[in-house]
Design an enzyme around this catalytic site. Structure first.
Site, PDB file in Angstrom:
ATOM      1  N   LYS A  79       0.836  -1.203   0.000  1.00 39.32           N
ATOM      2  CA  LYS A  79       0.000   0.000   0.000  1.00 39.32           C
ATOM      3  C   LYS A  79       0.870   1.252   0.000  1.00 39.32           C
ATOM      4  CE  LYS A  79      -3.837   2.073   2.622  1.00 39.32           C
ATOM      5  NZ  LYS A  79      -4.699   1.966   3.820  1.00 39.32           N
ATOM      6  N   SER A 154      -9.670   1.929   3.089  1.00 39.13           N
ATOM      7  CA  SER A 154      -8.821   2.681   2.193  1.00 39.13           C
ATOM      8  C   SER A 154      -7.805   1.816   1.442  1.00 39.13           C
ATOM      9  CB  SER A 154      -8.059   3.742   2.991  1.00 39.13           C
ATOM     10  OG  SER A 154      -7.179   3.125   3.925  1.00 39.13           O
ATOM     11  N   SER A 178      -9.793  -0.427   7.315  1.00 41.32           N
ATOM     12  CA  SER A 178      -9.267  -0.331   5.953  1.00 41.32           C
ATOM     13  C   SER A 178      -8.605  -1.574   5.395  1.00 41.32           C
ATOM     14  CB  SER A 178      -8.260   0.812   5.864  1.00 41.32           C
ATOM     15  OG  SER A 178      -8.953   2.004   5.716  1.00 41.32           O
TER      16      SER A 178
END
Ligand code: GLN
Length: 477
Positions: A79, A154, A178
């Protein structure tokens, strides 16, 4: 080789039997990832050179008869809020569009030491704030299962790359849901370990008291392997725990008979009906394996969202103050004085959600409101943590939904931040109390959209969590 369905075990065998080399696998993974990215926008940056260099090390170790590590040759997505030395790290924000970190996060360092091959950085909501990936400055990610839908957020990119098969595992971050929510939306496994289990060194801070790094995978065993590789004490993060890292692979083999799980009634209000049906089927599967199912109550659940959005915005307003146009970040060209340079750089660099949260956070921390909001929210956080402690006196684990509804359409909730915030209702409590929690696929809606079941255990009981998830996965109908 069918790269889209590979497991860590298959890669280990393939390398050992010389069916492919780590470099060949990496070349194929990169080409596949680039082709798929046109559909999903799940990667923001590809790290070809670094990936090929990591793979060459694995091949050299194999040739020399050395142990290449638990993640040898495994294509990994990371990420883009986790820093990678020499590889651009944007946090999904325009303000860091060109930022190239001079160091690696501990989790990155550890996964590469274990032979993992980082093929790229994955798209996410700006500074990990969001539930749909639509807050990324670089465009949303499309859910590989249904391209007109969001992948969740997210960590939407990290979930999508695993679901589409361009990475075998990935790293995400979870502050309020997330990892678990995108895992449930994309049909993969997503794990939020105990707070402090994985070092946050090199994770760009969103809300430091809530931030966790954790794995995504297509099966429980691969997620456990990745977590084991990155977990453990790190002197560079004072909140990382010295608690020994368990042998998850061994605990996963134990049958479930004799375990007790709690079903908190507060987590089943307002659930979409076919989401609920899938969770109930999941609970039945556990019951059939000899698990005792007990109804429990977590009375402070209703206050979790309010408390979370006060605590996280307070921390955001402090953490994002470092992005000022001087250090790290893009500097505005339209600035005639120092103060205007700060203003312009932040004004142009941050997106709407980041600005909204900075303002909310500055407000709740301000003199005169601190006691009424921030302090009160911290008290609620303690009550929620107590709910968990009391539940775990009676049960070994808690089973709950991950999200009240499956993946929604792109654009469906963007104009209503409150609706978006409400989608985190079942994940935020785990984050506030810091217990380990995960999403494991447990079926699909009538429209074929994946549903995830959440498993939560007490602090540092990842072994029990993985055991339930793995045995469930083996017996799922
Ligand atoms: N959706 C939640 C938020 O917007 C959680 C985000 C996260 O866990 N990083 O804050």
């Amino acid at each position: 080789m069918n790269i889209a369905a590979l497991t860590i075990q298959q890669i280990r065998e393939g390398l050992a039997q010389k069916r492919f080399s780590a470099v060949e696998l990496t070349q194929e993974a990169l080409a596949f990832a680039k082709a798929e990215n046109a559909k999903t926008n799940a990667y923001l940056t590809f790290s070809d050179d670094r990936a090929l260099a990591s793979a060459a090390i694995v091949d050299a170790k194999l040739a020399a008869g050395e142990d290449p590590g638990a993640l040898a040759g495994v294509p990994v997505g990371v990420k883009d809020v986790i820093v990678t030395k020499g590889v651009r790290t944007t946090c999904g924000s325009k303000i860091l569009e060109t930022y190239v970190p001079p160091y690696n996060a501990t989790a990155v360092e550890r996964l590469e030491t274990a032979g993992g091959v980082i093929i790229g950085k994955t798209n996410c909501d700006e500074f990990a704030m969001g539930s749909s990936n639509e807050n990324s400055a670089f465009g949303p990610v499309r859910n590989p299962v249904a391209l007109d839908r969001v992948p969740g957020g997210s960590s939407g990119g990290s979930a999508a790359v695993v679901a589409q098969g361009t990475a075998v595992v990935s790293l995400g971050s979870d502050t309020g849901g997330s990892i678990r929510q995108p895992a449930s939306f994309c049909g993969c496994v997503g794990v939020t370990p105990t707070y402090g289990r994985v070092s946050r060194y090199g994770l760009v801070a969103f809300a430091s008291s809530l931030d966790h790094i954790g794995p995504f995978a297509r099966n429980v065993s691969d997620a456990a392997t990745l977590l084991r590789a990155i977990a453990g004490r790190d002197t560079r993060d004072a909140t990382s725990a010295a608690h020994p890292v368990q042998d998850y692979a061994a605990s996963m083999q134990q049958p479930l008979k004799g375990l007790k799980v709690g079903i908190p009634k507060e987590y089943f209000n307002g659930l979409a009906s076919d989401t609920g049906d899938n969770i109930h089927n999941g609970i039945e599967t556990l019951r059939k394996q000899g698990v005792e199912v007990i109804d429990i109550s977590m009375p402070h659940t209703d206050y979790a969202i309010e408390a979370y959005y006060i605590i996280c915005t307070a921390e955001v307003s402090a953490n994002l103050s470092r992005f000022d146009g001087v250090r790290y970040t893009r500097r505005s060209e339209r600035s005639d004085s120092l103060i205007n340079m700060y203003r312009q750089s932040r004004g142009e660099g941050f997106g709407a959600e980041a600005k909204r949260r900075i303002m909310l956070g500055a407000y709740v921390l301000s003199h005169g409101y601190y006691d009424a909001y921030y302090l009160k929210a911290q008290r609620v956080r303690s009550l929620i943590t107590r709910d968990f402690a009391q539940a775990f006196e009676k049960v070994d684990a808690i089973i709950a939904p991950v999200s009240p509804f499956p993946a929604f359409k792109l654009g469906e909730k963007v104009d209503d931040p409150l609706q978006m915030y409400l989608s985190d209702i079942y994940t935020i409590t785990g984050s506030l109390s810091g217990v380990p929690c995960m999403s494991v696929p447990c079926g699909a809606t009538k429209d074929g959209l994946p549903v995830g079941m959440q498993i939560l255990t007490k602090h540092f009981a990842e072994d029990t969590m993985f055991r339930i998830a793995h045995q469930y996965e083996l017996n799922r109908i």
